[in-house]
Design an enzyme around this catalytic site. Structure first.
Site, PDB file in Angstrom:
ATOM      1  N   ASN A  18       0.832  -1.212   0.000  1.00 54.98           N
ATOM      2  CA  ASN A  18       0.000   0.000   0.000  1.00 54.98           C
ATOM      3  C   ASN A  18       0.860   1.254   0.000  1.00 54.98           C
ATOM      4  O   ASN A  18       0.550   2.232  -0.676  1.00 54.98           O
ATOM      5  CB  ASN A  18      -0.966  -0.006   1.187  1.00 54.98           C
ATOM      6  N   HIS A 114      -8.402  -0.752   5.777  1.00 58.16           N
ATOM      7  CA  HIS A 114      -8.836  -2.031   6.336  1.00 58.16           C
ATOM      8  C   HIS A 114      -9.390  -2.886   5.198  1.00 58.16           C
ATOM      9  O   HIS A 114     -10.146  -2.383   4.361  1.00 58.16           O
ATOM     10  CB  HIS A 114      -9.908  -1.782   7.403  1.00 58.16           C
TER      11      HIS A 114
HETATM   12  C1  GRF Z   1      -3.465  -4.674   3.877  1.00 59.83           C
HETATM   13  O1  GRF Z   1      -4.305  -5.752   3.585  1.00 59.83           O
HETATM   14  C2  GRF Z   1      -4.202  -3.653   4.712  1.00 59.83           C
HETATM   15  O2  GRF Z   1      -5.574  -3.632   4.476  1.00 59.83           O
HETATM   16  C3  GRF Z   1      -3.964  -4.112   6.119  1.00 59.83           C
HETATM   17  O3  GRF Z   1      -2.655  -4.645   6.105  1.00 59.83           O
HETATM   18  C4  GRF Z   1      -2.301  -5.058   4.790  1.00 59.83           C
HETATM   19  C5  GRF Z   1      -1.032  -4.366   4.442  1.00 59.83           C
HETATM   20  O4  GRF Z   1      -0.460  -4.851   3.266  1.00 59.83           O
HETATM   21  N1  GRF Z   1      -4.202  -3.040   7.056  1.00 59.83           N
HETATM   22  P1  GRF Z   1       0.839  -4.128   2.674  1.00 59.83           P
HETATM   23  O5  GRF Z   1       1.937  -4.211   3.705  1.00 59.83           O
HETATM   24  O6  GRF Z   1       0.467  -2.722   2.344  1.00 59.83           O
HETATM   25  O7  GRF Z   1       1.177  -4.928   1.448  1.00 59.83           O
END
Ligand code: GRF
Length: 212
Positions: A18, A114
């Site tokens: 993300n 989330h």
């Molecule tokens: C994602 O699924 C987000 O919704 C949750 O943690 C995960 C993080 O994934 N809060 P990344 O580290 O961004 O790949």
């Protein structure tokens, strides 16, 4: 009025996909008026720290274990944010609760993503694959992702953006997680952009997005 530059700190514990999506959007000019000032992780081996270093973004490993008390830990975190003149915080897979001193300091300026349609499937224990397992066990036909403001209650802050995906009859928790993650990578940069453009008004528990 032109909003102030969004000077972002990203908190992440894991892979950082993300964070990468937001960084890519900034680099592509899709989020004008924003920069990532700092990445903080409680996990020294987090992919997010590696991504930050590869992009010459200050990357800090700060964990409670390095400190003698909660107080010194939280004071240090807050000081790091102040030192980098951070005015907006993005939680991107950060597995720890932020202390209320930090939440208060950045009131309505901390967002989280989330992997479900809050207010359903949020709260304690609802993280990672557990979320998707529960969605499937509940025979939900829709899931999705939610960007919300962070307040002192877990996964309860006002919702900024939400997008749905269909849960297919043959979806496994893993396949659903992958579908939802794709959506996360779309809506998180979009949500950050709304803040960078100064379009998010918070009125108690309501959020009003001003038109572009
Ligand atoms: C994602 O699924 C987000 O919704 C949750 O943690 C995960 C993080 O994934 N809060 P990344 O580290 O961004 O790949």
């Amino acid at each position: 009025m032109v909003p102030d530059l969004l000077n972002i700190a990203v908190f992440a514990s894991g892979k950082g996909s993300n964070f990468q999506a937001i960084l890519d959007a900034i680099k592509a000019g899709k989020i004008p008026n924003a920069r990532i000032a700092l990445v903080i992780s409680n996990n020294s081996t987090a992919g997010a720290l590696e991504i930050a270093r590869n992009n010459r973004i200050p990357a800090l490993h700060v964990s409670r274990q390095q400190f003698g008390s909660d107080e010194t830990f939280n004071e240090t975190l807050l000081q790091k944010l102040k030192d980098s003149k951070v005015n907006f915080v993005v939680l991107a897979g950060y597995m720890k609760m932020l202390d209320s001193s930090i939440i208060k300091h950045f009131k309505n300026r901390i967002v989280n993503i989330h992997p479900a349609l809050l207010p359903k499937f949020g709260g304690k224990g609802m993280y990672g694959i557990h979320v998707h397992e529960t969605v499937i066990a509940n025979k939900e036909r829709m899931s999705g992702a939610t960007v919300h403001l962070v307040d002192e209650e877990y996964d309860r802050g006002p919702i900024v953006l939400q997008r749905t995906v269909e849960v297919a009859p043959n979806d496994t928790p893993e396949s659903l997680a992958a579908k939802v993650l794709k959506i996360e990578h779309q809506i998180y940069p979009e949500a950050v952009r709304l803040f960078a453009e100064g379009r998010v008004r918070v009125n108690g528990r309501n959020i009003i997005i001003a038109p572009a």
